[in-house]
Structures are given as C-alpha cells and as structure tokens.
Motif scaffolding. Sequence first.
Motif, PDB file in Angstrom:
ATOM      1  N   VAL A  38     -24.793 -33.870 -13.710  1.00 28.59           N
ATOM      2  CA  VAL A  38     -24.169 -35.107 -14.174  1.00 28.59           C
ATOM      3  C   VAL A  38     -24.984 -36.258 -13.601  1.00 28.59           C
TER       4      VAL A  38
ATOM      5  N   ILE B  78     -21.690 -43.137 -16.222  1.00 32.58           N
ATOM      6  CA  ILE B  78     -21.949 -41.694 -16.341  1.00 32.58           C
ATOM      7  C   ILE B  78     -22.791 -41.442 -17.577  1.00 32.58           C
ATOM      8  N   SER B  79     -23.749 -40.534 -17.440  1.00 27.35           N
ATOM      9  CA  SER B  79     -24.461 -40.043 -18.620  1.00 27.35           C
ATOM     10  C   SER B  79     -24.651 -38.535 -18.458  1.00 27.35           C
ATOM     11  N   LEU B  80     -24.650 -37.870 -19.589  1.00 30.74           N
ATOM     12  CA  LEU B  80     -24.787 -36.408 -19.613  1.00 30.74           C
ATOM     13  C   LEU B  80     -26.008 -36.063 -20.465  1.00 30.74           C
TER      14      LEU B  80
ATOM     15  N   GLU C 276     -17.998 -37.900 -21.108  1.00 33.56           N
ATOM     16  CA  GLU C 276     -18.427 -38.934 -20.168  1.00 33.56           C
ATOM     17  C   GLU C 276     -17.239 -39.808 -19.763  1.00 33.56           C
TER      18      GLU C 276
END
Length: 181
Positions: free
Chosen positions: A72, A63-65, A33
């Motif tokens: 994404v 951002i997060s995964l 991230e």
Amino acid sequence: MKKIIFVAAVLIFADGAVAFLLPDRQFEIRLTEDQLLEAIGKKLPFEKSYFVIFEFTLDNPRISLPEGSDRVHAGLDVAVDIRIGDKRFVGSTDASAGIRYEPEAGQFFLVEPNVEALTLQGIPIAYSEKVDDALGQALDAFFGKRPVYTFKDSDSRQKAAKFTLKKVTVADGVLVLTLGL
C-alpha cells in the motif's frame, strides 16, 4: 476409544463446516483506497517523539494502490519540531507498507514501512538522515498498532476464514487479501 471417535467426529464436522462456508477453501477481502483512507484517517493526527530531539506530527493521508503491487502506498503531511533551536519544518512524505494479518484478532495492519520520499522545507542537511530514520520509526509505530481492517464478527464466512493470509495484491485499484486453509 470413545474420546478418539468423538475428536475425529468433531474434526470431520469442523472440516465440513469450513468446506460449506468456504467451498474453494479461500476467502477474499477487497479493500478500496477510500476504505483504507478512512481507516487510516480516523487515527490522525498522530504525534510521536524520537531521540528527545524530534517531535513528528503526521496528518492528511493519501492512499494509492499501484496495480500488481503487494504494498500500500501512502502519502502524509509531516511536521517535524526539532527541539534544539526550537525549529519547525513542514512538508510531506510518501511511503509504502506491506500487510500483516493477526488471525487471533482477525485484523490487518500495515507493516514494514519504507520512506520512499521526504520533502521538508528548509531542513538542515545535518538533520536529514536522522529525520528520515526517525520518520520510518514513527510510521512503523503508527501503522503497527492501528488495523486497516478488522473482520466483522457477524459474518460467518469471515469467521471461518481466520486462518492464513495466502496472498496480497492490488487488482483493478483494489487491495485484495486472499485467505485460506
């Protein structure tokens, strides 16, 4: 006949070189991230006008995964200036995007963004659908021209892997890009 033998020898040599560099004929790139955030963040703020009415400013990425996803997820602060009436609305958006690989350039891009949520304080309902559509275009313009990862020319394994993107997934909080022949 000599040309055919030469071409065959070159192809056999190239295949052997790839097999040596990529024994299982696959190569993984793992992006955290933080790496994605750094790649996206250095290209912000981003400003774009749409329909001569809207001026968007995107900034402060998050951002997060999500585990097991092939997308994404990104959050951004959004400011929208509406030129009719000179009004400014600020808020945030959450979007998800897929991955596109450009083998010639050895670059990965976020593509096909979906606006998952948009919160703008005080925006009139009459503008909300148009703003949502224009924001999707702004995200597409921003992500589509700015790589989130570029192969390092000094890494021979990465040079050899500039073939095909086989799989995109998130595992253990890391974006895993699997390339191969």
